[in-house]
Design an enzyme around this catalytic site. Structure first.
Site, mmCIF file in Angstrom:
data_model
loop_
_atom_site.group_PDB
_atom_site.id
_atom_site.type_symbol
_atom_site.label_atom_id
_atom_site.label_comp_id
_atom_site.label_asym_id
_atom_site.label_seq_id
_atom_site.Cartn_x
_atom_site.Cartn_y
_atom_site.Cartn_z
ATOM 1 N N GLY A 83 -8.534 8.924 10.344
ATOM 2 C CA GLY A 83 -7.648 7.941 10.669
ATOM 3 C C GLY A 83 -6.448 8.065 9.883
ATOM 4 O O GLY A 83 -5.880 8.991 9.350
ATOM 5 N N GLN A 84 -5.437 7.105 10.022
ATOM 6 C CA GLN A 84 -4.097 6.970 9.532
ATOM 7 C C GLN A 84 -4.044 7.451 8.097
ATOM 8 O O GLN A 84 -3.494 8.055 7.416
ATOM 9 C CB GLN A 84 -3.591 5.717 9.597
ATOM 10 C CG GLN A 84 -3.293 5.133 11.047
ATOM 11 C CD GLN A 84 -2.294 4.168 11.324
ATOM 12 O OE1 GLN A 84 -1.210 4.241 11.397
ATOM 13 N NE2 GLN A 84 -3.046 2.823 11.005
ATOM 14 N N ASP B 51 -21.413 9.881 11.182
ATOM 15 C CA ASP B 51 -21.224 8.749 11.843
ATOM 16 C C ASP B 51 -21.784 7.660 10.818
ATOM 17 O O ASP B 51 -23.112 7.680 10.462
ATOM 18 C CB ASP B 51 -22.141 8.857 13.165
ATOM 19 C CG ASP B 51 -21.848 7.264 13.994
ATOM 20 O OD1 ASP B 51 -21.349 6.311 13.424
ATOM 21 O OD2 ASP B 51 -22.308 7.322 15.028
ATOM 22 N N ALA C 120 -13.377 3.084 8.381
ATOM 23 C CA ALA C 120 -13.693 1.617 8.780
ATOM 24 C C ALA C 120 -13.687 1.441 10.182
ATOM 25 O O ALA C 120 -13.134 2.350 11.054
ATOM 26 C CB ALA C 120 -12.589 0.855 8.027
ATOM 27 N N THR D 130 -11.829 -0.805 12.242
ATOM 28 C CA THR D 130 -10.663 -1.519 12.319
ATOM 29 C C THR D 130 -10.225 -2.089 13.790
ATOM 30 O O THR D 130 -9.165 -2.731 13.572
ATOM 31 C CB THR D 130 -9.579 -0.452 11.902
ATOM 32 O OG1 THR D 130 -9.584 0.520 12.727
ATOM 33 C CG2 THR D 130 -9.833 -0.087 10.548
ATOM 34 N N THR E 159 -8.867 -4.992 3.122
ATOM 35 C CA THR E 159 -7.638 -5.572 4.009
ATOM 36 C C THR E 159 -7.234 -6.996 3.477
ATOM 37 O O THR E 159 -7.938 -7.674 2.949
ATOM 38 C CB THR E 159 -8.212 -5.572 5.303
ATOM 39 O OG1 THR E 159 -7.359 -6.040 6.038
ATOM 40 C CG2 THR E 159 -9.600 -6.583 5.531
ATOM 41 N N TYR F 206 -13.878 -8.994 11.673
ATOM 42 C CA TYR F 206 -13.433 -7.659 10.979
ATOM 43 C C TYR F 206 -13.240 -8.197 9.424
ATOM 44 O O TYR F 206 -13.682 -7.418 8.669
ATOM 45 C CB TYR F 206 -11.834 -7.326 11.438
ATOM 46 C CG TYR F 206 -11.293 -6.230 10.695
ATOM 47 C CD1 TYR F 206 -11.846 -4.967 10.497
ATOM 48 C CD2 TYR F 206 -10.190 -6.693 10.034
ATOM 49 C CE1 TYR F 206 -11.142 -4.162 9.853
ATOM 50 C CE2 TYR F 206 -9.552 -5.912 9.209
ATOM 51 C CZ TYR F 206 -9.874 -4.512 9.106
ATOM 52 O OH TYR F 206 -9.150 -3.608 8.150
ATOM 53 N N TRP G 157 -1.175 -4.007 6.936
ATOM 54 C CA TRP G 157 -0.403 -3.823 8.106
ATOM 55 C C TRP G 157 -0.187 -2.096 7.761
ATOM 56 O O TRP G 157 1.230 -1.799 7.677
ATOM 57 C CB TRP G 157 0.749 -4.455 7.725
ATOM 58 C CG TRP G 157 0.741 -5.999 8.113
ATOM 59 C CD1 TRP G 157 -0.066 -6.697 7.907
ATOM 60 C CD2 TRP G 157 1.812 -7.007 8.481
ATOM 61 N NE1 TRP G 157 0.193 -8.087 8.436
ATOM 62 C CE2 TRP G 157 1.491 -8.279 8.502
ATOM 63 C CE3 TRP G 157 3.361 -6.477 8.651
ATOM 64 C CZ2 TRP G 157 2.239 -9.295 8.836
ATOM 65 C CZ3 TRP G 157 4.223 -7.874 9.321
ATOM 66 C CH2 TRP G 157 3.554 -9.176 9.293
HETATM 67 N N1 LIG Z 1 -4.573 -0.503 9.929
HETATM 68 C C1 LIG Z 1 -4.349 -1.499 9.315
HETATM 69 O O1 LIG Z 1 -3.485 -2.212 9.457
HETATM 70 C C2 LIG Z 1 -4.989 -1.853 7.887
HETATM 71 C C3 LIG Z 1 -4.577 -2.995 7.198
HETATM 72 C C4 LIG Z 1 -5.260 -3.371 6.142
HETATM 73 C C5 LIG Z 1 -6.356 -2.617 5.592
HETATM 74 N N2 LIG Z 1 -6.633 -1.407 6.391
HETATM 75 C C6 LIG Z 1 -7.951 -0.692 5.934
HETATM 76 O O2 LIG Z 1 -7.367 0.365 5.347
HETATM 77 C C7 LIG Z 1 -8.166 1.464 5.537
HETATM 78 C C8 LIG Z 1 -7.853 2.874 6.386
HETATM 79 O O3 LIG Z 1 -7.486 2.200 7.553
HETATM 80 P P1 LIG Z 1 -6.510 3.181 8.666
HETATM 81 O O4 LIG Z 1 -5.177 2.274 9.291
HETATM 82 O O5 LIG Z 1 -6.391 4.490 8.249
HETATM 83 O O6 LIG Z 1 -7.764 2.738 9.986
HETATM 84 P P2 LIG Z 1 -7.929 3.904 11.216
HETATM 85 O O7 LIG Z 1 -6.624 4.535 11.707
HETATM 86 O O8 LIG Z 1 -8.466 3.064 12.301
HETATM 87 O O9 LIG Z 1 -9.025 5.070 10.806
HETATM 88 C C9 LIG Z 1 -10.127 4.595 10.365
HETATM 89 C C10 LIG Z 1 -11.102 5.900 10.525
HETATM 90 O O10 LIG Z 1 -12.513 5.484 10.628
HETATM 91 C C11 LIG Z 1 -13.387 6.113 11.286
HETATM 92 N N3 LIG Z 1 -14.356 5.572 11.758
HETATM 93 C C12 LIG Z 1 -14.624 4.226 12.441
HETATM 94 N N4 LIG Z 1 -15.813 4.175 12.711
HETATM 95 C C13 LIG Z 1 -16.517 5.363 12.314
HETATM 96 C C14 LIG Z 1 -17.905 5.727 12.317
HETATM 97 N N5 LIG Z 1 -19.053 4.858 12.865
HETATM 98 N N6 LIG Z 1 -18.320 6.767 11.458
HETATM 99 C C15 LIG Z 1 -17.436 7.367 11.105
HETATM 100 N N7 LIG Z 1 -15.973 7.350 11.086
HETATM 101 C C16 LIG Z 1 -15.650 6.073 11.616
HETATM 102 C C17 LIG Z 1 -12.424 6.559 12.595
HETATM 103 O O11 LIG Z 1 -12.797 7.491 13.306
HETATM 104 P P3 LIG Z 1 -12.166 8.055 14.655
HETATM 105 O O12 LIG Z 1 -10.886 8.588 14.365
HETATM 106 O O13 LIG Z 1 -13.319 9.113 15.156
HETATM 107 O O14 LIG Z 1 -12.426 6.819 15.381
HETATM 108 C C18 LIG Z 1 -11.139 6.625 11.851
HETATM 109 O O15 LIG Z 1 -10.574 7.966 11.668
HETATM 110 C C19 LIG Z 1 -9.622 0.771 6.169
HETATM 111 O O16 LIG Z 1 -10.115 0.493 5.300
HETATM 112 C C20 LIG Z 1 -8.969 -0.421 6.936
HETATM 113 O O17 LIG Z 1 -9.658 -1.544 6.645
HETATM 114 C C21 LIG Z 1 -6.158 -1.079 7.563
#
Ligand SMILES: NC(=O)c1ccc[n+]([C@@H]2O[C@H](COP(=O)([O-])OP(=O)(O)OC[C@H]3O[C@@H](n4cnc5c(N)ncnc54)[C@H](OP(=O)(O)O)[C@@H]3O)[C@@H](O)[C@H]2O)c1
Length: 312
Positions: free
Chosen positions: A10-11, A39, A63, A65, A104, A128, A158
């Site tokens: 993920g990011q 998984d 997560a 997301t 979040t 979510y 964000w």
């Molecule tokens: N993105 C935002 O704007 C945002 C805002 C506020 C808070 N957050 C929080 O920040 C954290 C990091 O977010 P991010 O932006 O890095 O999210 P992201 O880029 O969507 O990465 C989430 C990762 O979780 C993995 N994942 C999803 N389902 C899964 C499963 N069943 N088993 C194993 N892995 C799984 C995904 O795997 P795949 O690569 O295989 O899909 C992905 O690599 C999270 O807790 C999110 O809730 C994010």
């Protein structure tokens, strides 16, 4: 110390890998796990992974997301965002392991005037946010019965990094279209994944030890605030100045109210996070001096990110 990171692809997971693989951070045995290794929807696999790695510190950057898709996949969203973190928390308290989890701004309903503190009442609007709140609650409840075990939940907002995000979408659309409408009455703080990873790793790690941080929920976002419209305009402006060929000038982005752009999941109108609690804890732990970008405003960080994208 054994460190197990979930969500490596993920990011934030990618940024954590970069951070932990820096020479100054390499005092530990690191394991980065993605969906193909574990998984999180498969709870037996999760339990197996925890028992196999025997971590001293779990970092959960994984997560579900997909904010809109969660509305039609609530069971999956809750399984990954609530049940899996609760299993991690139970493992942690039973094995003297610390837990760092991310949450979040979408756990708030956005009705507050001003910035949200960690003590504000949560009231998520969509599935979510509800699933992330359930994950927070599960962790807090499990650790409440084990006062010596350490956990931190970093709520952020964000996020942008290596991966799909709002800024990349705007830049793609700016190359394809002559004009664009963007919401200007939802407010928050864009957070660079690398900034967040830097702050979080300094917070939890002191070389090969878990730092003696106070357990709890912390809001983690850069200085400042903006709307989606403000973010889109800045991204387009910097891209243009960096030589990207856009069909659209920033002046051709039209601000619209969220009511004109309905989405399956409702979003909070205000999700600005106060970082005072985190600032105080960083000062108590004497880490602020180790974080040169702690006070870098969101706009400078976005500008640097867009410039870097333009060079690729
Ligand atoms: N993105 C935002 O704007 C945002 C805002 C506020 C808070 N957050 C929080 O920040 C954290 C990091 O977010 P991010 O932006 O890095 O999210 P992201 O880029 O969507 O990465 C989430 C990762 O979780 C993995 N994942 C999803 N389902 C899964 C499963 N069943 N088993 C194993 N892995 C799984 C995904 O795997 P795949 O690569 O295989 O899909 C992905 O690599 C999270 O807790 C999110 O809730 C994010």
């Amino acid at each position: 110390m054994n460190i197990l990171v979930f969500g490596k692809d993920g990011q934030l997971g990618g940024a954590l890998q970069k951070q932990l693989l820096q020479p100054s951070m390499q005092h530990n045995h690191l394991s980065f796990v993605g969906r193909s290794e574990c998984d999180l929807g498969n709870l037996d696999q999760l339990t197996y992974t925890l028992n196999a790695h025997k971590p001293d510190l779990i970092i959960n950057a994984a997560a579900y997301t997909a904010v809109d898709k969660a509305e039609v996949e609530p069971d999956l969203a809750f399984s990954i965002n609530a049940v899996a973190p609760s299993i991690m928390a139970n493992y942690a308290v039973q094995h003297r392991c610390a837990l760092l989890h991310f949450s979040t701004d979408y756990i708030f309903d956005g009705s507050k005037q001003g910035t949200y503190t960690e003590n504000d009442v949560v009231n998520p609007l969509g599935i979510y946010g509800k699933s992330k709140q359930a994950g927070e609650d599960a962790i807090v409840t499990v650790f409440a019965q084990h006062s010596t075990a350490q956990y931190a939940i970093f709520r952020t907002s964000w996020v942008y990094g290596d991966g799909g995000n709002f800024i990349r979408t705007i830049l793609r659309l700016a190359k394809e279209r002559p004009a664009l409408k963007v919401i200007d009455d939802q407010f928050g703080v864009p957070t660079n994944a690398e900034w967040l990873a830097d702050v979080a790793m300094h917070f939890v790690l002191d070389r090969d030890h878990v730092r003696p941080f106070n357990s709890g929920i912390y809001h983690a976002a850069p200085v400042g605030e903006t709307s989606w419209y403000g973010l889109a305009c800045l991204a387009a402006q910097v891209a243009l100045e960096s030589g990207q060929q856009l069909q659209m000038l920033p002046a051709e982005i039209t601000p619209i109210p969220a009511s004109e752009y309905p989405l399956p999941a409702p979003r909070p109108m205000n999700s600005r996070l106060s970082r005072d609690k985190l600032q105080m804890e960083l000062e108590r732990l004497a880490i602020v001096s180790k974080l040169p970008h702690w006070n870098t405003p969101w706009s400078d960080q976005v500008a640097a990110y867009v410039k870097k994208l333009s060079e690729q």
